[in-house]
Scaffold this active site. Structure first.
Site, short mmCIF file in Angstrom:
data_model
loop_
_atom_site.label_atom_id
_atom_site.label_comp_id
_atom_site.label_asym_id
_atom_site.label_seq_id
_atom_site.Cartn_x
_atom_site.Cartn_y
_atom_site.Cartn_z
N LYS A 86 45.49 33.26 14.08
CA LYS A 86 44.58 32.99 12.94
C LYS A 86 45.01 31.76 12.16
O LYS A 86 45.30 31.83 10.96
CB LYS A 86 44.48 34.19 12.02
CG LYS A 86 43.97 35.44 12.70
CD LYS A 86 43.76 36.58 11.72
CE LYS A 86 43.46 37.89 12.41
NZ LYS A 86 44.61 38.48 13.11
N ASP A 135 46.87 35.87 18.68
CA ASP A 135 46.03 36.15 17.50
C ASP A 135 46.68 35.53 16.25
O ASP A 135 46.99 36.22 15.29
CB ASP A 135 45.91 37.68 17.37
CG ASP A 135 44.96 38.13 16.29
OD1 ASP A 135 44.30 37.27 15.68
OD2 ASP A 135 44.87 39.36 16.05
N ASP A 163 45.51 26.71 8.06
CA ASP A 163 46.00 25.70 7.11
C ASP A 163 45.26 24.37 7.28
O ASP A 163 44.29 24.29 8.04
CB ASP A 163 47.51 25.51 7.34
CG ASP A 163 48.24 25.28 6.03
OD1 ASP A 163 47.80 24.40 5.27
OD2 ASP A 163 49.24 25.97 5.76
N1 5IU Z 1 42.60 42.38 13.87
C1 5IU Z 1 41.95 43.41 13.24
N2 5IU Z 1 40.87 43.15 12.46
C2 5IU Z 1 40.40 41.91 12.26
C3 5IU Z 1 41.06 40.85 12.93
C4 5IU Z 1 42.15 41.11 13.71
O1 5IU Z 1 42.34 44.56 13.38
O2 5IU Z 1 39.39 41.74 11.58
I1 5IU Z 1 40.38 38.98 12.67
C5 5IU Z 1 43.77 42.57 14.73
C6 5IU Z 1 44.95 43.20 14.04
C7 5IU Z 1 45.60 43.96 15.13
C8 5IU Z 1 44.48 44.38 16.04
O3 5IU Z 1 46.46 43.09 15.87
O4 5IU Z 1 43.45 43.44 15.82
C9 5IU Z 1 43.94 45.77 15.80
O5 5IU Z 1 44.93 46.71 15.95
P1 5IU Z 1 44.70 48.32 15.84
O6 5IU Z 1 43.66 48.65 16.93
O7 5IU Z 1 46.03 48.89 16.10
O8 5IU Z 1 44.16 48.61 14.46
#
Ligand code: 5IU
Length: 477
Positions: free
Chosen positions: A312, A310, A315
């Site tokens: 993201k 993940d 750049d």
């Molecule tokens: N994550 C989010 N929201 C988003 C995005 C990614 O929560 O909009 I794009 C990621 C961040 C974390 C996981 O790694 O998803 C969610 O974790 P929790 O279920 O612990 O909140």
């Protein structure tokens, strides 16, 4: 066309030419393409009589619409005042599409009153490829509003009719660019040389409906099983994921947000049998080593899940390419799937593709976020959806909060999920698996702390898996 209509059209064309709403010469369009004609009807707001006349002609053209509709919606911004004129004169309710949506949570893409399933008529000033109309259709759709017809004042006749038809929308136009040129040539405003120049420009610069999978109506997609959708995919990564989801009866991704490699390995060994994918944030791991990656890959093979880093990427292209391929993590060597924000433009996707395509990797585009006050706008989301639909060789879907595309081969993965609705103290917002899958029509839930912080990790993962998979099964009935 009756005689009066001909006279009205002719007068309108001459007036639009007079106020420089239609210009001929050498212009660089937004796309960078050089064009001999430039049409910008924003100027009509400075000529109220002309604006009213334009709206009356749009209204006349709408008499050919066969479907019933509850409201009209102008494509922002130029068609907004035109729709307002029609709404006021004909006493038809109007909806406003917000281009800059407020933060998530209070975000309202569409202003005005509507009910689920209402049909709305789109009003537009100029159509080239039909993409602006589709952006507005998309925004309406996320609010449960349908669109069957669109009215445009001037069709540039570059293929919008066919593109929109592919999306189930009939385009009705007051006039076409060829007719505009005939009138202006007859009135000696432009010469035959210019007419020829524009005609050959229109011929060369045509937009054709995509040859990709035909989009489905939202209800149809929900009725397609993961297996059926997998069969429609040409992208091998999407096919693989649909296959795993169906085989393991799991549309659950676990987010392994631990800082020690041992914690991650222990977690994935426990939840591996119940997830279709494990999501990592490799840069939070404090004891990263190649040995950890080797073990993670062994787990992925043992329990049959994919690895999603993940990261993201966001750049410029060149930097992103180095981030994906180099550094200490060499993400491209082990992650099946990565994701990107397309905020920096096409370069980010082009760069990731350069590395990932030949390794048969997949990419998810971040189209919406779960965190409160995030700055993603409706327009940004719509542009991201378009990018995904145009790059399906590498893009396998979205990270989002709502179903955004009717293309059955694109996946919708949603983070911000717990068994109870709520939030954390740093802006994360949680929806339930049922809300995400059955109400909002997404495909996969991503769960982090809901599982990782539970006292009984295995049974909690099973509970999430069942809740999300049952919600999917309910949609199939
Ligand atoms: N994550 C989010 N929201 C988003 C995005 C990614 O929560 O909009 I794009 C990621 C961040 C974390 C996981 O790694 O998803 C969610 O974790 P929790 O279920 O612990 O909140």
């Amino acid at each position: 066309m009756d005689v009066q209509a001909n006279i009205d059209t002719e007068k309108l064309v001459l007036d639009l030419f007079e106020v420089e709403g239609v210009k001929f010469g050498n212009y660089t369009l937004k796309s960078g393409v050089q064009a001999p004609v430039y049409i910008d009807l924003r100027v009509v707001v400075s000529y109220p009589e002309l604006m009213v006349r334009v709206s009356e002609m749009l209204w006349k053209a709408s008499q050919n619409v066969k479907s019933e509709y509850k409201s009209i919606c102008g494509v922002p911004y130029t068609a907004l005042p035109l729709a307002t004129c029609i709404s006021a004169k004909e006493n038809i309710p109007m909806l406003i599409r917000r281009k800059e949506a407020k933060g998530y949570g209070t975000k309202k893409l569409i202003e005005g009153k509507y009910n689920d399933g209402d049909n709305c008529l789109i009003i537009e000033d100029v159509c080239t490829s039909g993409s602006s109309v589709l952006d507005t259709v998309q925004a309406l759709k996320t609010c449960g509003i349908k669109v069957s017809d669109a009215i445009v004042l001037l069709d540039r006749e570059q293929g919008a009719v066919d593109v929109l038809k592919q999306h189930g929308i009939t385009l009705h136009s007051v006039m076409g660019l060829n007719q505009v040129m005939e009138i202006l040539e007859r009135s000696k405003k432009i010469d035959c040389e210019m007419v020829e120049k524009v005609r050959s420009f229109l011929q060369v610069n045509r937009f054709t409906p995509s040859t990709n999978t035909q989009p489905c109506q939202p209800n149809q997609i929900k009725k397609l099983s993961f297996t059926e959708r997998g069969k429609l995919c040409t992208n091998q990564m999407t096919k693989k994921l649909f296959g795993i989801m169906e085989e393991k009866k799991s549309n659950l991704v676990v987010s392994a947000d631990f800082t020690q490699s041992q914690q991650i390995l222990e977690l994935v060994d426990k939840v591996g049998p119940h997830v279709c994918m494990v999501k990592t944030h490799i840069d939070i791991v404090e004891d990263f080593s190649q040995d950890f990656i080797t073990k993670l890959l062994q787990m992925a093979q043992k329990h049959k899940f994919l690895l999603f880093e993940d990261r993201k990427y966001a750049d410029i292209g060149n930097t992103v390419k180095l981030q994906y391929n180099n550094g200490i993590y060499h993400v491209s060597s082990w992650a099946d799937i990565i994701n990107a924000h397309c905020i920096s433009g096409l370069g980010v996707l082009a760069a990731l593709k350069q590395i990932g395509l030949e390794k048969n990797k997949g990419c998810l585009l971040v189209a919406e976020m779960s965190s409160t006050g995030n700055m993603i706008t409706a327009e940004y989301t719509a542009a991201t959806v378009k990018l995904a639909e145009e790059n399906k060789d590498f893009v396998i879907g979205f990270i989002c909060q709502n179903r955004l595309s009717d293309d059955p081969t694109l996946l919708h993965l949603t983070p911000g999920v717990q068994l109870k609705k709520g939030s954390d103290d740093l802006g994360q917002q949680y929806l339930t698996p049922e809300e995400v899958i059955s109400k909002r029509g997404n495909d996969v839930i991503i769960v982090g702390r809901g599982i990782t912080q539970s006292a009984d990790v295995i049974n909690t993962a099973i509970a999430y898996k069942q809740s999300a998979y049952n919600a999917y099964c309910q949609l199939l009935q």
